[in-house]
Write an enzyme that holds these catalytic residues in place. Sequence first.
Site, PDB file in Angstrom:
ATOM      1  CE  LYS A  26      63.794  51.636  -0.562  1.00  0.00           C
ATOM      2  NZ  LYS A  26      64.209  52.170  -2.080  1.00  0.00           N
ATOM      3  NE  ARG A  96      67.417  53.719  -0.255  1.00  0.00           N
ATOM      4  CZ  ARG A  96      68.046  53.342   0.529  1.00  0.00           C
ATOM      5  NH1 ARG A  96      67.951  54.478   1.673  1.00  0.00           N
ATOM      6  NH2 ARG A  96      67.724  52.297   0.609  1.00  0.00           N
ATOM      7  N   GLY A 105      63.463  46.415  -7.080  1.00  0.00           N
ATOM      8  CA  GLY A 105      63.868  46.839  -8.581  1.00  0.00           C
ATOM      9  C   GLY A 105      63.639  46.686  -9.883  1.00  0.00           C
ATOM     10  CG  MET A 107      60.224  52.401 -10.105  1.00  0.00           C
ATOM     11  SD  MET A 107      58.975  53.473  -8.711  1.00  0.00           S
ATOM     12  CE  MET A 107      58.829  52.142  -7.586  1.00  0.00           C
ATOM     13  NE  ARG A 352      61.774  44.927   1.024  1.00  0.00           N
ATOM     14  CZ  ARG A 352      62.606  45.269   0.034  1.00  0.00           C
ATOM     15  NH1 ARG A 352      62.258  46.087  -0.364  1.00  0.00           N
ATOM     16  NH2 ARG A 352      63.409  44.224  -0.554  1.00  0.00           N
ATOM     17  CG  HIS A 468      65.249  39.877  -9.796  1.00  0.00           C
ATOM     18  ND1 HIS A 468      64.576  39.116 -11.313  1.00  0.00           N
ATOM     19  CD2 HIS A 468      63.977  40.978  -9.914  1.00  0.00           C
ATOM     20  CE1 HIS A 468      63.718  40.619 -11.465  1.00  0.00           C
ATOM     21  NE2 HIS A 468      63.710  41.124 -11.240  1.00  0.00           N
ATOM     22  NE  ARG A 574      28.517  21.819 -11.422  1.00  0.00           N
ATOM     23  CZ  ARG A 574      29.304  22.394 -10.349  1.00  0.00           C
ATOM     24  NH1 ARG A 574      29.775  21.135  -9.620  1.00  0.00           N
ATOM     25  NH2 ARG A 574      30.716  23.182 -10.493  1.00  0.00           N
ATOM     26  NE  ARG A 630      22.368  22.330 -10.670  1.00  0.00           N
ATOM     27  CZ  ARG A 630      23.851  22.448 -11.716  1.00  0.00           C
ATOM     28  NH1 ARG A 630      22.829  23.618 -11.076  1.00  0.00           N
ATOM     29  NH2 ARG A 630      24.054  22.132 -12.405  1.00  0.00           N
ATOM     30  CD  GLU A 758      20.107  28.796 -11.149  1.00  0.00           C
ATOM     31  OE1 GLU A 758      21.691  28.472 -12.091  1.00  0.00           O
ATOM     32  OE2 GLU A 758      19.489  27.448 -11.546  1.00  0.00           O
ATOM     33  CB  SER A 777      22.315  26.892  -3.426  1.00  0.00           C
ATOM     34  OG  SER A 777      22.897  27.694  -3.581  1.00  0.00           O
ATOM     35  N   GLY A 779      23.451  30.568  -7.508  1.00  0.00           N
ATOM     36  CA  GLY A 779      23.959  30.333  -8.442  1.00  0.00           C
ATOM     37  C   GLY A 779      24.606  31.647  -9.321  1.00  0.00           C
ATOM     38  CB  THR A 780      27.055  33.738  -7.938  1.00  0.00           C
ATOM     39  OG1 THR A 780      28.468  33.017  -8.016  1.00  0.00           O
ATOM     40  CG2 THR A 780      26.547  34.584  -7.130  1.00  0.00           C
ATOM     41  CB  CYS A 844      26.873  26.531  -4.815  1.00  0.00           C
ATOM     42  SG  CYS A 844      24.895  26.936  -5.711  1.00  0.00           S
ATOM     43  CE1 TYR A 864      25.604  26.579   0.813  1.00  0.00           C
ATOM     44  CE2 TYR A 864      24.158  26.668   2.089  1.00  0.00           C
ATOM     45  CZ  TYR A 864      24.342  26.186   1.205  1.00  0.00           C
ATOM     46  OH  TYR A 864      23.554  25.854   0.188  1.00  0.00           O
TER      47      TYR A 864
HETATM   48  P1  ADP Z   1      66.001  48.871  -4.154  1.00  0.00           P
HETATM   49  O1  ADP Z   1      64.684  49.434  -3.908  1.00  0.00           O
HETATM   50  O2  ADP Z   1      66.403  48.364  -5.292  1.00  0.00           O
HETATM   51  O3  ADP Z   1      66.726  47.713  -3.179  1.00  0.00           O
HETATM   52  P2  ADP Z   1      67.514  50.879  -3.249  1.00  0.00           P
HETATM   53  O4  ADP Z   1      66.978  52.086  -2.661  1.00  0.00           O
HETATM   54  O5  ADP Z   1      67.415  50.469  -1.988  1.00  0.00           O
HETATM   55  O6  ADP Z   1      67.123  50.532  -3.946  1.00  0.00           O
HETATM   56  O7  ADP Z   1      69.399  51.274  -2.803  1.00  0.00           O
HETATM   57  C1  ADP Z   1      69.803  50.489  -3.942  1.00  0.00           C
HETATM   58  C2  ADP Z   1      71.248  49.473  -2.699  1.00  0.00           C
HETATM   59  O8  ADP Z   1      72.050  50.729  -2.153  1.00  0.00           O
HETATM   60  C3  ADP Z   1      70.575  49.053  -1.401  1.00  0.00           C
HETATM   61  O9  ADP Z   1      71.103  47.964  -1.604  1.00  0.00           O
HETATM   62  C4  ADP Z   1      70.749  50.264  -1.041  1.00  0.00           C
HETATM   63  O10 ADP Z   1      71.075  49.637   0.318  1.00  0.00           O
HETATM   64  C5  ADP Z   1      71.703  50.917  -0.994  1.00  0.00           C
HETATM   65  N1  ADP Z   1      72.297  52.394  -0.886  1.00  0.00           N
HETATM   66  C6  ADP Z   1      71.121  52.959  -0.673  1.00  0.00           C
HETATM   67  N2  ADP Z   1      71.159  53.794  -0.604  1.00  0.00           N
HETATM   68  C7  ADP Z   1      72.150  54.288   0.326  1.00  0.00           C
HETATM   69  C8  ADP Z   1      73.743  54.747   1.254  1.00  0.00           C
HETATM   70  N3  ADP Z   1      72.413  56.546   1.721  1.00  0.00           N
HETATM   71  N4  ADP Z   1      74.541  54.550   1.686  1.00  0.00           N
HETATM   72  C9  ADP Z   1      74.845  52.838   0.973  1.00  0.00           C
HETATM   73  N5  ADP Z   1      74.173  52.376   0.190  1.00  0.00           N
HETATM   74  C10 ADP Z   1      72.965  52.524  -0.068  1.00  0.00           C
HETATM   75 MG    MG Z   2      66.794  48.501  -0.543  1.00  0.00          MG
HETATM   76 MG    MG Z   3      22.936  27.729 -13.035  1.00  0.00          MG
END
Ligand code: ADP
Ligand code: MG
Ligand code: MG
Length: 901
Positions: A26, A96, A105, A107, A352, A468, A574, A630, A758, A777, A779-780, A844, A864
Amino acid sequence: MKKWVYTFGNGAAEGRAGDVAILGGKGAHLAEMASLGLPVPPGFTIISEVCGRYHQGGRQLPNDLKLQVSSGIAGMEVMTGRKFGAGPRPLLISIRSGARASMPGMMDTVLNLGLNDETVQALCEDSGDARFAWDSYRRFIQMYADVVMGLDHEVFEEILEDEKGRLGHEYDTELSADEWQHVVSRYKQLVEDELDEPFPQDTEVQLWGAIGAVFSSWMNTRAVTYRHLHNIPGDWGTAVNVQAMVFGNLGSTSATGVAFTRNPSTGEKELYGEFLVNAQGEDVVAGIRTPQSITEAARLASGSDKPSMEKLMPEAFQEFLAICKQLETHYRDMQDMEFTIERGQLWMLQTRCGKRTTRAAMKIAVDMVEEGLITADEAVCRIDPSSLDQLLHPTIDSSIERPIIGSGLPASPGAASGEIVFSAEEAVAAKAEGRRVILVRMETSPEDIHGMHAAEGILTTRGGMTSHAAVVARGMGIPCVTGAGSMRVDLRNGVLIGIGCMLRKGDVITIDGSSGRVLRGEVPMTQPELSGDFGKLMEWADGARRMTVRTNADTPADARAARAFGAEGIGLCRTEHMFFEGERIHVMREMILAEDEAGRRSALDQLLPMQREDFTELFSIMHGMPVTIRLLDPPLHEFLPKTDGEIVEVAAAMGMPQTLFRQRLDALHEFNPMLGHRGCRLAISYPEIAEMQARAIFEAAVEAARRTGAPVVPEIMVPLVSLRSELDYVRGVIDRVAAEVAAETGMTLEYLTGTMIELPRAALRAHVIAEAAEFFSFGTNDLTQTTFGISRDDAARFMNTYQRKGIIERDPFVSLDFDGVGELIRIAAERGRQTRSELKLGICGEHGGDPTSIDFCENVGLDYVSCSPFRVPIARLAAAQATLSQAEKQPNTSPKKVVAL
Ligand code: ADP
Ligand code: MG
Ligand code: MG
């Protein structure tokens, strides 16, 4: 002074995309977006190294961190023209989490931090929207109390539901400023009642409380479980991002949303996402209100009457579209983004590389090659070989008419049938009993991860395509249907109510994650199409790889399946499997129990035509490709009856007196059969067996060549050799039979004789054995057993304990033990080739289909790999990636051949 804090904002940043290991995903990508000049709220990232120190040092933070954080905040104050913890324009911030690998989700995050009884008044004034200010304050109290103070967010939900009921409101957005203010006072009272301390008013206390909580969340159970499932090292730690808040809950010109630059389910090149007007942060994914489509096309396709962002906020939409394009070109990959629109102004909050289904991954990779964004080699490297398994998943046979009992969103493709369970725990328990289940929930949360993993499929009645359940299921490759609004889960009575039916736990349903349909009972499925993008990628992979890919096939059906998957030969047939079918087992038993050679020969005479027919068919299917056969390998007792009932029956059928029969059985008894009378030892005791098999092979080769016009070169493999003299002896038998068959048929026979490596002794004496072998070959399976002295069939009892206690990292029967078994392979390959430079080398064992083991095979220079038919595509792709990564490591030697478009 060590640099703990990296700032970003106003078109500049101290970090960049390449700093993921330091800043977390992030933080690194916020920095990158800021330096690209995109609209990113300013902030800073506390590096992930601090997380490790925090956990090792008894939750202490480095001394000089305070100073760096203060100056980071000061910088944000300058950039925003606001002040943290004070009016008249209070600065609110989000805290964040963000680790090196995406852990959606898992952390915690706290929004709207910096609000207290005073700053909330200032925010009312400054924004001119008291409803917004109080709404933000109650959100903050709820999140902070949950994440930092450990109060369950549900107790707050109850208060809110209670207020809404009292006031007659359906949606949160209907509450007025005064009503929210009342909710806030109830929330604060709740905190005080529950924890005997007031909700913190000091914004510095709030700040450090949240930072500590985010670091702590690295070690929460669901994060630990997630890391375990995804092989993410615990010592990576999470970074903490502190960022100025922007507000999507500032009325009807504000919104928040998530989007992918391409469809993450199908890979279609279309902006794909959802947003909510007048909402904040996680409202979209939480499924509180049903989100709206971003593009008009998607709205039309879904038949929704709620306006799209394209229509509702055309300017912000156009800007967002341009940013999507810019980000995709910049990262050269599909992006998954979060954004917020505050009073018409667009802000980017995250980007990302987006998770996607395998089907989407392939389409995107192929499209991007065609768009000139990436090369064919890069496309090949972008697909996780193991994920191809997903594609081999069956889909519902479309010709089958079944009443639909519900329908929702096609959140993760593939079809699955199973018994209904309503909780993660039930799913895990059922899986342990070997039952297949569909996890049915209103919605899922990160606590359900283990249950989702245990299920064949997931069905939720709420939530969108980015809920989720949807995100996690796609990541796991499990079929999923979300937001099946026509169905209802009644947990109290333990029933799922669908269209025209009421189902209970244990009833079987089928979900189709490709169409969103839910059907009753088990439904016939069809196999997927392996052409199109898949075919193209495989073609590129085939062009890039050096090793060939063969299959382990014992039957014509296996061989046909493997050829359809692109196998280039058989690496292991085999022969013993051919002796179990129908009548053959009786003849086989006769042979084994015969008292002398004459008896054995008469039984073998009956087996010869059967075996010859098997090979003829196999050779015909393989049409000139190499086939390794074999000779008989397992201990003979495997063919014999075991229970009393069976013994009586077989003795009678063979016309042998019971006592005599039992005597013969006793004589064949072995204490440790896997290390006993098996492999080449059988051929040495009973050369007539090897003779019959060699004859069957050669006669079949002649016959198949006549039938197909494509002669195969059989490779006859002698198992379990440890001494060169063993191989010499069996080889003598084979060569003699070859000469006989050649004389009888007037054909010249081409064939190779080789051995399986083997046993450790064979690996060490490879230079001597290679004098008598034209191929090796590996034969692991047996080589792993004999190197470790661990019986594979008994390993299950302690291998889990070993892994849990950290004694061993990976199960060596699944993923090759590079250090030990691998060393033996390396030695054998080197010594073997010293003697015979053209010695053919292959693998194999089970490992021949495991991507990391395949990479090792490339490294050692094997010719191979051979694996089970269904893993052939995986092996083709993994072999290509191995060649390409090898070439990258040694820039002077280019891979065999790289296909250009
Ligand atoms: P997660 O990794 O669980 O998505 P985030 O850190 O991205 O957690 O944040 C959770 C939510 O809060 C996301 O929808 C994000 O866009 C929103 N959010 C995070 N920081 C801000 C900010 N500075 N202003 C507005 N919304 C935010
Ligand atoms: Mg996020
Ligand atoms: Mg064998």
